[in-house]
Design an enzyme around this catalytic site. Structure first.
Site, PDB file in Angstrom:
ATOM      1  N   CYS A   1      -0.995  17.672  26.391  1.00  0.00           N
ATOM      2  CA  CYS A   1       0.781  18.582  25.737  1.00  0.00           C
ATOM      3  C   CYS A   1      -0.706  19.006  24.482  1.00  0.00           C
ATOM      4  CB  CYS A   1       1.769  17.412  25.422  1.00  0.00           C
ATOM      5  SG  CYS A   1       1.843  16.939  26.763  1.00  0.00           S
TER       6      CYS A   1
ATOM      7  N   TYR B   1     -22.555  16.256  26.926  1.00  0.00           N
ATOM      8  CA  TYR B   1     -21.427  16.779  26.487  1.00  0.00           C
ATOM      9  C   TYR B   1     -20.275  16.749  27.121  1.00  0.00           C
ATOM     10  CZ  TYR B   1     -25.683  17.520  23.500  1.00  0.00           C
ATOM     11  OH  TYR B   1     -27.367  17.443  22.755  1.00  0.00           O
TER      12      TYR B   1
ATOM     13  N   GLY C   1     -31.826  17.357  25.600  1.00  0.00           N
ATOM     14  CA  GLY C   1     -30.346  16.870  25.779  1.00  0.00           C
ATOM     15  C   GLY C   1     -30.040  17.374  27.024  1.00  0.00           C
TER      16      GLY C   1
HETATM   17  C1  LIG Z   1     -28.279  17.058  19.179  1.00  0.00           C
HETATM   18  C2  LIG Z   1     -29.665  16.644  19.296  1.00  0.00           C
HETATM   19  C3  LIG Z   1     -30.786  17.128  19.825  1.00  0.00           C
HETATM   20  C4  LIG Z   1     -30.432  17.364  21.836  1.00  0.00           C
HETATM   21  O1  LIG Z   1     -30.131  19.155  21.789  1.00  0.00           O
HETATM   22  P1  LIG Z   1     -29.798  19.513  23.048  1.00  0.00           P
HETATM   23  O2  LIG Z   1     -29.004  20.830  22.643  1.00  0.00           O
HETATM   24  O3  LIG Z   1     -29.037  18.580  23.805  1.00  0.00           O
HETATM   25  O4  LIG Z   1     -31.244  20.181  23.431  1.00  0.00           O
HETATM   26  C5  LIG Z   1     -31.901  17.175  19.831  1.00  0.00           C
HETATM   27  N1  LIG Z   1     -32.411  16.471  18.414  1.00  0.00           N
HETATM   28  C6  LIG Z   1     -31.566  16.258  17.870  1.00  0.00           C
HETATM   29  C7  LIG Z   1     -32.040  15.623  16.233  1.00  0.00           C
HETATM   30  C8  LIG Z   1     -30.397  16.233  18.418  1.00  0.00           C
HETATM   31  O5  LIG Z   1     -29.047  16.587  17.326  1.00  0.00           O
END
Ligand SMILES: *Cc1c(COP(=O)(O)O)cnc(C)c1O
Length: 422
Positions: free
Chosen positions: A346, A375, A277
């Site tokens: 705040c 994120y 991700g």
């Molecule tokens: C969050 C997550 C990802 C992605 O993680 P990154 O650190 O953004 O690459 C992939 N697989 C699962 C199951 C996740 O929970």
């Protein structure tokens, strides 16, 4: 590498000036680079050259439909963790057989949605989930393809809120119980066991924890095959980290990650899936904000900007560091100032950085948060009734708003007044 560079003293997103976008859409806003998204996807895809594989983008890091379209067009599958994300993947044109469904709390409705709409596999995380999924599949007259997420009990050495591979975490089944759980899965009438899943955490800056986990998976493949299970697919999760501070040591590159995967698992004749991700979306985005005031404190200067923790929660939530740079390139010789950089919300937690050295800026100047693509927008809210900030996508010399800032009217129109108050 990304595509946010200074040109003639101005920060650009690909071939568009960030100041020009700010003038068109107002601040604060997110801006993403198509070329950076595509490049990062390609790095992973090429890193797994030579083994059958699919790179599934973990859309929880950045789920705007336009971004999903860019990645889908590049050939990405999608890793989804909710019915809403599944819906987004389908709406972006991703075929069901390129969508994997992760997450520890899938509901009956979500399972039904994915089984009827098409799914590559469910990454199942518990025995009760297996029983429910099997029953849903039987009722629909289909078989649900599954991997089982194992928890390898390795320390990912990352922030506690994003470590998932230790036995105290809620994720997966303990690898020590894998044989019993696979046996149970094989006996459930609605499930088809196809592989193993593992994901140990996020923002990992070292390959060693991955390698430790993958070696345990390799051993497990042999054990499960000997037990008679068809293990054809290994989902290795996401989690490779990105350099948030330009000055720090760089985390491992996808190409080295790919080499390690081939070394540890390449001989097993399995299809490999990965779910990055952050490494795809993180450095593909900036959050751009405007300085409202420079305020003299007792012993420090506060830079009060129009972006806040509701727009980018990572510093408050994960103690995260983001490089924050002026949109007008500072003079090389300029004496840096030292600021506490804060938003208008705040709460004292609405602090992006303390005692941060950066070039001196003044009221009305633009600043950009680097590495804000992952994120960022997805975790934003309208706390303090600050409307969700817009998202902009750049492609070469073009840019487009891909999520508009709601007006105040639109923001409050989602609330409804019960009859007895009308
Ligand atoms: C969050 C997550 C990802 C992605 O993680 P990154 O650190 O953004 O690459 C992939 N697989 C699962 C199951 C996740 O929970």
């Amino acid at each position: 590498m990304d595509h946010f560079l200074y040109r003639d003293g101005q920060l650009f997103a690909e071939d568009v000036s960030v100041a020009e976008i700010a003038a068109a859409v107002g601040t604060p806003f997110y801006v993403y680079s198509t070329a950076t998204l595509e490049r990062h996807f390609k790095l992973f895809d090429e890193a797994l050259d030579g083994v059958p594989h699919l790179v599934c983008f973990a859309m929880k890091s950045l789920s705007n439909q336009a971004v999903l379209k860019v990645l889908a067009a590049a050939g990405a599958g999608m890793d989804v963790v909710s019915g809403g994300e599944y819906y987004r993947a389908k709406a972006a044109g991703v075929a069901g057989d390129k969508i994997v469904f992760s997450g520890v709390g899938k509901t009956v409705d979500e399972m039904r949605m994915a089984l009827t709409g098409g799914i590559r596999q469910f990454n199942v995380e518990s025995e009760p989930e297996m029983e429910v999924l099997s029953a849903v599949a039987v009722a629909l007259g289909v078989l649900a393809p599954i991997t089982i997420r194992v928890n390898p009990d390795v320390d990912a050495k990352t922030h506690a809120k994003i470590a998932t591979g230790k036995s105290e975490n809620k994720f997966g089944i303990p690898i020590s119980r894998a044989r019993a759980v696979y046996k149970m899965a094989a006996e459930l009438p609605g499930l088809k066991v196809i592989g193993i899943d593992v994901h140990i955490g996020s923002q990992l800056t070292d390959l060693a924890p991955f390698e430790a986990a993958y070696l345990k998976v390799a051993d497990l493949v042999a054990v499960l095959r000997a037990d008679g299970h068809a293990i054809e697919r290994l989902d290795l999760g996401g989690g490779l980290g990105i350099p948030y501070a330009r000055s720090n040591d760089a985390p491992p590159l996808p190409v080295d990650y790919g080499k390690m995967i081939k070394r540890t698992l390449g001989h097993l004749d399995c299809e490999i899936e990965i779910e990055p991700g952050r490494l795809i979306s993180g450095n593909a985005g900036l959050m751009v904000s405007k300085v409202i005031y420079v305020k003299e404190g007792e012993d420090r200067e506060f830079l009060i900007i129009d972006g806040a923790m509701n727009d980018l929660i990572r510093p408050a939530m994960y103690d995260a560091y983001h490089d924050i740079v002026p949109v007008v390139e500072p003079e090389v010789a300029a004496e840096p100032a030292k600021y506490d950089i804060v938003g208008p919300v705040c709460e004292s937690g609405d602090t992006f950085a303390k005692a941060r050295e950066m070039a001196r800026v003044g009221a009305g100047d633009l600043v950009a948060f680097r590495s804000a693509g992952a994120y960022g927008a997805v975790m934003s809210s309208e706390y303090n009734s600050r409307p969700m900030i817009p998202e902009v996508l750049v492609h070469g010399d073009q840019f487009a708003v891909i999520r508009a800032r709601p007006t105040y009217e639109e923001m409050i129109a989602r609330d409804t007044i019960p009859e007895w108050l009308a």
